[in-house]
Design a protein around this motif. Structure first.
Motif, PDB file in Angstrom:
ATOM      1  N   ARG A 426      -7.330  -7.485  -8.592  1.00  0.00           N
ATOM      2  CA  ARG A 426      -6.840  -6.129  -8.831  1.00  0.00           C
ATOM      3  C   ARG A 426      -6.533  -5.451  -7.501  1.00  0.00           C
ATOM      4  NH1 ARG A 426      -5.374  -3.262 -13.587  1.00  0.00           N
ATOM      5  NH2 ARG A 426      -5.157  -1.083 -13.020  1.00  0.00           N
ATOM      6  N   ALA A 427      -5.343  -4.885  -7.363  1.00  0.00           N
ATOM      7  CA  ALA A 427      -4.998  -4.110  -6.179  1.00  0.00           C
ATOM      8  C   ALA A 427      -5.507  -2.689  -6.362  1.00  0.00           C
ATOM      9  CB  ALA A 427      -3.492  -4.116  -5.955  1.00  0.00           C
ATOM     10  N   VAL A 428      -6.277  -2.208  -5.391  1.00  0.00           N
ATOM     11  CA  VAL A 428      -6.805  -0.850  -5.435  1.00  0.00           C
ATOM     12  C   VAL A 428      -6.277  -0.127  -4.203  1.00  0.00           C
ATOM     13  CG1 VAL A 428      -8.856   0.612  -5.518  1.00  0.00           C
ATOM     14  CG2 VAL A 428      -8.860  -1.630  -6.654  1.00  0.00           C
ATOM     15  N   CYS A 429      -5.347   0.786  -4.430  1.00  0.00           N
ATOM     16  CA  CYS A 429      -4.700   1.504  -3.338  1.00  0.00           C
ATOM     17  C   CYS A 429      -5.453   2.795  -3.055  1.00  0.00           C
ATOM     18  CB  CYS A 429      -3.258   1.805  -3.716  1.00  0.00           C
ATOM     19  SG  CYS A 429      -2.407   2.882  -2.547  1.00  0.00           S
ATOM     20  N   ILE A 430      -5.830   2.984  -1.790  1.00  0.00           N
ATOM     21  CA  ILE A 430      -6.472   4.222  -1.345  1.00  0.00           C
ATOM     22  C   ILE A 430      -5.447   4.994  -0.529  1.00  0.00           C
ATOM     23  CG2 ILE A 430      -8.412   5.241  -0.123  1.00  0.00           C
ATOM     24  CD1 ILE A 430      -9.253   3.521  -2.517  1.00  0.00           C
ATOM     25  N   THR A 431      -4.999   6.125  -1.058  1.00  0.00           N
ATOM     26  CA  THR A 431      -3.939   6.873  -0.401  1.00  0.00           C
ATOM     27  C   THR A 431      -4.232   8.359  -0.460  1.00  0.00           C
ATOM     28  OG1 THR A 431      -1.529   7.176  -0.319  1.00  0.00           O
ATOM     29  CG2 THR A 431      -2.526   7.014  -2.502  1.00  0.00           C
ATOM     30  N   GLY A 432      -3.512   9.101   0.360  1.00  0.00           N
ATOM     31  CA  GLY A 432      -3.606  10.548   0.318  1.00  0.00           C
ATOM     32  C   GLY A 432      -2.455  11.134  -0.472  1.00  0.00           C
ATOM     33  N   ASP A 433      -2.529  12.436  -0.698  1.00  0.00           N
ATOM     34  CA  ASP A 433      -1.479  13.083  -1.472  1.00  0.00           C
ATOM     35  C   ASP A 433      -0.146  13.077  -0.727  1.00  0.00           C
ATOM     36  OD1 ASP A 433      -3.466  14.877  -0.110  1.00  0.00           O
ATOM     37  OD2 ASP A 433      -1.851  16.329  -0.288  1.00  0.00           O
ATOM     38  N   GLY A 434      -0.178  13.179   0.602  1.00  0.00           N
ATOM     39  CA  GLY A 434       1.060  13.156   1.369  1.00  0.00           C
ATOM     40  C   GLY A 434       1.689  11.778   1.393  1.00  0.00           C
ATOM     41  N   GLY A 435       0.918  10.759   1.723  1.00  0.00           N
ATOM     42  CA  GLY A 435       1.446   9.405   1.817  1.00  0.00           C
ATOM     43  C   GLY A 435       1.923   8.851   0.491  1.00  0.00           C
ATOM     44  N   PHE A 436       1.257   9.220  -0.589  1.00  0.00           N
ATOM     45  CA  PHE A 436       1.658   8.707  -1.908  1.00  0.00           C
ATOM     46  C   PHE A 436       3.070   9.149  -2.264  1.00  0.00           C
ATOM     47  CE2 PHE A 436       1.883   9.305  -6.572  1.00  0.00           C
ATOM     48  CZ  PHE A 436       1.777   7.966  -6.946  1.00  0.00           C
ATOM     49  N   LEU A 437       3.436  10.371  -1.862  1.00  0.00           N
ATOM     50  CA  LEU A 437       4.745  10.893  -2.236  1.00  0.00           C
ATOM     51  C   LEU A 437       5.894  10.148  -1.551  1.00  0.00           C
ATOM     52  CD1 LEU A 437       4.040  14.728  -2.409  1.00  0.00           C
ATOM     53  CD2 LEU A 437       4.506  13.163  -4.298  1.00  0.00           C
ATOM     54  N   TYR A 438       5.608   9.407  -0.492  1.00  0.00           N
ATOM     55  CA  TYR A 438       6.662   8.602   0.134  1.00  0.00           C
ATOM     56  C   TYR A 438       7.249   7.597  -0.856  1.00  0.00           C
ATOM     57  CZ  TYR A 438       5.917   9.813   5.099  1.00  0.00           C
ATOM     58  OH  TYR A 438       5.852  10.444   6.313  1.00  0.00           O
ATOM     59  N   GLY A 439       6.404   7.030  -1.700  1.00  0.00           N
ATOM     60  CA  GLY A 439       6.862   5.963  -2.596  1.00  0.00           C
ATOM     61  C   GLY A 439       6.576   6.243  -4.051  1.00  0.00           C
ATOM     62  N   VAL A 440       6.529   7.515  -4.437  1.00  0.00           N
ATOM     63  CA  VAL A 440       6.123   7.868  -5.795  1.00  0.00           C
ATOM     64  C   VAL A 440       7.035   7.240  -6.845  1.00  0.00           C
ATOM     65  CG1 VAL A 440       7.438  10.029  -5.825  1.00  0.00           C
ATOM     66  CG2 VAL A 440       5.420   9.792  -7.279  1.00  0.00           C
ATOM     67  N   GLY A 441       8.300   7.014  -6.489  1.00  0.00           N
ATOM     68  CA  GLY A 441       9.214   6.403  -7.441  1.00  0.00           C
ATOM     69  C   GLY A 441       8.803   5.003  -7.851  1.00  0.00           C
ATOM     70  N   GLU A 442       7.941   4.373  -7.063  1.00  0.00           N
ATOM     71  CA  GLU A 442       7.501   3.017  -7.407  1.00  0.00           C
ATOM     72  C   GLU A 442       6.524   3.006  -8.582  1.00  0.00           C
ATOM     73  OE1 GLU A 442       9.271   0.737  -6.172  1.00  0.00           O
ATOM     74  OE2 GLU A 442      10.188   2.121  -4.731  1.00  0.00           O
ATOM     75  N   LEU A 443       6.129   4.176  -9.078  1.00  0.00           N
ATOM     76  CA  LEU A 443       5.400   4.203 -10.346  1.00  0.00           C
ATOM     77  C   LEU A 443       6.241   3.560 -11.443  1.00  0.00           C
ATOM     78  CD1 LEU A 443       3.828   7.792 -10.272  1.00  0.00           C
ATOM     79  CD2 LEU A 443       2.565   5.625 -10.297  1.00  0.00           C
ATOM     80  N   ALA A 444       7.561   3.724 -11.350  1.00  0.00           N
ATOM     81  CA  ALA A 444       8.446   3.093 -12.323  1.00  0.00           C
ATOM     82  C   ALA A 444       8.387   1.571 -12.199  1.00  0.00           C
ATOM     83  CB  ALA A 444       9.878   3.588 -12.122  1.00  0.00           C
ATOM     84  N   THR A 445       8.313   1.090 -10.958  1.00  0.00           N
ATOM     85  CA  THR A 445       8.182  -0.356 -10.745  1.00  0.00           C
ATOM     86  C   THR A 445       6.872  -0.865 -11.322  1.00  0.00           C
ATOM     87  OG1 THR A 445       9.471  -0.174  -8.702  1.00  0.00           O
ATOM     88  CG2 THR A 445       8.150  -2.169  -8.987  1.00  0.00           C
ATOM     89  N   ALA A 446       5.785  -0.143 -11.034  1.00  0.00           N
ATOM     90  CA  ALA A 446       4.460  -0.575 -11.481  1.00  0.00           C
ATOM     91  C   ALA A 446       4.394  -0.690 -12.996  1.00  0.00           C
ATOM     92  CB  ALA A 446       3.401   0.405 -10.973  1.00  0.00           C
ATOM     93  N   ILE A 447       4.953   0.292 -13.703  1.00  0.00           N
ATOM     94  CA  ILE A 447       4.859   0.251 -15.168  1.00  0.00           C
ATOM     95  C   ILE A 447       5.853  -0.741 -15.751  1.00  0.00           C
ATOM     96  CG2 ILE A 447       6.463   2.144 -15.633  1.00  0.00           C
ATOM     97  CD1 ILE A 447       3.102   1.522 -17.411  1.00  0.00           C
ATOM     98  N   GLN A 448       7.036  -0.839 -15.177  1.00  0.00           N
ATOM     99  CA  GLN A 448       8.030  -1.773 -15.710  1.00  0.00           C
ATOM    100  C   GLN A 448       7.566  -3.218 -15.554  1.00  0.00           C
ATOM    101  OE1 GLN A 448      12.099  -0.921 -14.746  1.00  0.00           O
ATOM    102  NE2 GLN A 448      12.713  -3.059 -14.810  1.00  0.00           N
ATOM    103  N   GLU A 449       6.911  -3.511 -14.432  1.00  0.00           N
ATOM    104  CA  GLU A 449       6.441  -4.875 -14.163  1.00  0.00           C
ATOM    105  C   GLU A 449       4.993  -5.096 -14.622  1.00  0.00           C
ATOM    106  OE1 GLU A 449       8.220  -7.349 -13.029  1.00  0.00           O
ATOM    107  OE2 GLU A 449      10.055  -6.193 -12.677  1.00  0.00           O
ATOM    108  N   ASN A 450       4.361  -4.034 -15.133  1.00  0.00           N
ATOM    109  CA  ASN A 450       2.969  -4.101 -15.584  1.00  0.00           C
ATOM    110  C   ASN A 450       2.071  -4.727 -14.518  1.00  0.00           C
ATOM    111  OD1 ASN A 450       0.898  -3.587 -17.431  1.00  0.00           O
ATOM    112  ND2 ASN A 450       0.988  -5.665 -18.239  1.00  0.00           N
ATOM    113  N   LEU A 451       2.117  -4.152 -13.333  1.00  0.00           N
ATOM    114  CA  LEU A 451       1.370  -4.692 -12.197  1.00  0.00           C
ATOM    115  C   LEU A 451      -0.064  -4.168 -12.211  1.00  0.00           C
ATOM    116  CD1 LEU A 451       4.150  -4.346  -9.492  1.00  0.00           C
ATOM    117  CD2 LEU A 451       3.294  -6.456 -10.513  1.00  0.00           C
TER     118      LEU A 451
END
Length: 545
Positions: A426-451
């Protein structure tokens, strides 16, 4: 039967054992996507090219295999540069395959204004890659890719760029591979091994410093055995976390940035440095004193000597050299006394953490108590990530992906996609609110690929590290307090389950345990503000060289 350039490309990727690739389609590279659809290679489509680079990097760090990013021409290729720079600084074997404008439209020495044209696309990558290649003919696609992969994986590993004119992908391509002799690593002379063994055996206070090169060479077992023979403490860099198991009697669990562990360096009369370049981050910008005797093991002589000049350089594969040192090394007494001292250091550091930042102690304890076996932690450039990188105990190598090579904010979430796709846990990402927003669009990737990724967003309303810097300097908070979205609502809008808690107490533990055992991606938002640990530059305890 004739093949197109795109088909030759995917055949070579299959031949190289590539199982997963990350990319974003464009008008110039669509033939690659068509060809990949007919193979067993899993192609994960991301929402931004930089994410393709980070995901390929995360995959490479977790597996030790080649990470592949497929991007389109011009701005698509350029969008990967930040991620490729991080891969270069962290020696990750990433292969960036980018299309370039059609060869028929190129006019040497002139930028004509073709869609996505640059004057020299390969040159964009020169400062952040180990090597770069531009394919000159469709028949050269296969040999160039094979060579690029060899270069990327060869120690010291690193990212490599390959540019392919878009028209070559649709043209017929054969395989005109040329013979290239296999490069042999430098073989250390017997007399140098004997000399190093003699110096180590006669040391009163030997110390082993293990870096990323030791991890990539699979030298952990040999390093651990040698440390026991010498009764020498092992200090690891961030890249080498987990190289020896947590219960190893010689392992110094905490970073050298703590005075208690730093004292081990100061007291050592001989340091054996395995696979490291002693970068500024680990040495507090080289404020650590030069050891009385330094023996360096490294595949790259210049890399080994650029910061702390060694008295003896053993140039070669880390595992092979350490195994040769171990053969015939006499057993030095003192292992029980060393183990006891390291336990005492561990206790003192833990007390320090609880006293200075009790929330961080609670956070680290929660991770240790709740994460499933095999989980891989992916830290972003954020205060919580610094605590993980420095103070979390990793039970095995390649269980931490940490962007401390180049220090790229926004690494964490997209890199965790590559980790999750690797199937290593399991990948467990530890991020801050600022850094997460750099790649927030990848939530679509995560759900589409069921990662299988859990994103832990520690939300302190801005750039917490920079806020700390301004506070320490007595400056007003400028540019560091951010308007942030409802992260739970945002994640759910992508179809990703999410929840929020305050602090790292029982509710955090309960949800983290639940989330990290799910089959699908999820997001856990924690409202908390942590102060930075000793391994961040504003808190370095060494103040002079």
């Amino acid at each position: 039967m004739s093949q197109t350039g795109a088909q030759r490309l995917v055949d070579v990727l299959t031949e190289l054992g590539v199982e997963v690739a990350f990319g974003l389609p464009g008008v110039h590279n669509l033939p690659i996507w068509d060809a990949l659809a007919l193979t067993g290679i899993r192609l994960i489509g991301v929402r931004h090219e930089q994410a393709a680079g980070y995901a390929a990097d995360g995959y490479a760090r977790t597996t030790g295999r080649l990470g592949v990013a497929l991007v389109t021409t011009g701005p698509g290729a350029a969008n990967t540069l930040g991620a490729v720079g991080e891969a270069m600084a962290s020696a990750s074997p990433v292969l960036v395959i980018a299309t370039d404008i059609p060869s028929t439209l190129r006019r040497p020495g002139t930028v004509r204004g073709v869609l996505h044209e640059t004057s020299d696309q390969q040159a964009l990558f020169a400062p952040v890659t180990k090597a770069g290649f531009t394919v000159e003919h469709p028949d050269a696609i296969a040999p160039v890719l094979r060579r690029a992969a060899r270069v990327a994986l060869r120690p010291q590993s690193g990212p490599v760029y390959v540019g392919i004119p878009a028209d070559f992908l649709r043209q017929d391509a054969t395989d005109r591979d040329a013979f290239e002799p296999t490069e042999q690593l430098h073989v250390v002379a017997v007399e140098d091994i004997d000399r190093a063994r003699e110096v180590l055996a006669s040391a009163q206070r030997p110390l082993i410093w293990a870096g990323g090169g030791a991890l990539r060479a699979g030298a952990g077992e040999a390093v651990g055995a040698l440390a026991e023979q010498l009764a020498a403490p092992i200090i690891t860099t961030f890249a080498a976390r987990g190289i020896v198991p947590p219960d190893h009697p010689c392992r110094a669990s905490n970073p050298v940035h703590t005075p208690e562990v730093g004292a081990l360096w100061d007291e050592a009369d001989v340091v054996l440095a395995v696979g490291t370049d002693f970068d500024g981050l680990m040495t507090q910008n080289w404020r650590m004193p030069q050891p009385p005797r330094l023996i360096a093991v490294n595949v790259d002589a210049a890399d080994a000597a650029k910061n702390y000049p060694p008295d003896l350089l053993l140039q070669g594969d880390a595992r092979e050299v350490v195994e040769r040192l171990l053969a015939g090394m006499p057993m030095r007494p003192g292992i029980n006394a060393l183990s006891k001292r390291l336990d005492e250091i561990e206790l003192r550091v833990r007390r320090r953490v609880r006293k200075e930042e009790p929330q961080a102690a609670e956070f680290l304890a929660a991770l240790a108590e709740t994460l499933p076996d095999g989980a891989v932690l992916v830290s972003d450039m954020c205060v919580a990530g610094y605590w993980v990188g420095g103070f979390y105990r990793f039970a095995a190598p390649r269980k931490l992906a940490y962007p401390m090579g180049w220090g790229t904010l926004g690494f964490g979430f997209p890199a965790s996609l590559g980790v999750a796709a690797a199937g290593a846990g399991r990948a467990v990402c530890i991020t801050g609110d600022g850094g997460f927003l750099y790649g927030v669009g990848e939530l679509a990737t995560a759900i589409q690929e069921n990662l299988p990724v859990t994103v832990v967003i520690v939300d302190d309303g801005g750039y917490g590290m920079l806020r700390y810097d301004q506070t320490q300097a007595g400056l007003p908070h400028t540019g560091v307090d951010l308007a942030t979205p409802d992260f739970v609502g945002l994640a759910k809008s992508f179809g990703v389950y999410a929840d929020r808690v305050d602090g790292f107490g029982r509710a955090f533990r309960r949800l983290l345990r639940e989330f990290t055992r799910a089959d699908e991606p999820n997001v856990l938002v924690v409202s908390a503000e942590l102060s930075p640990p000793l391994n961040t530059s504003p808190r370095w305890y060494r103040t002079s060289g």
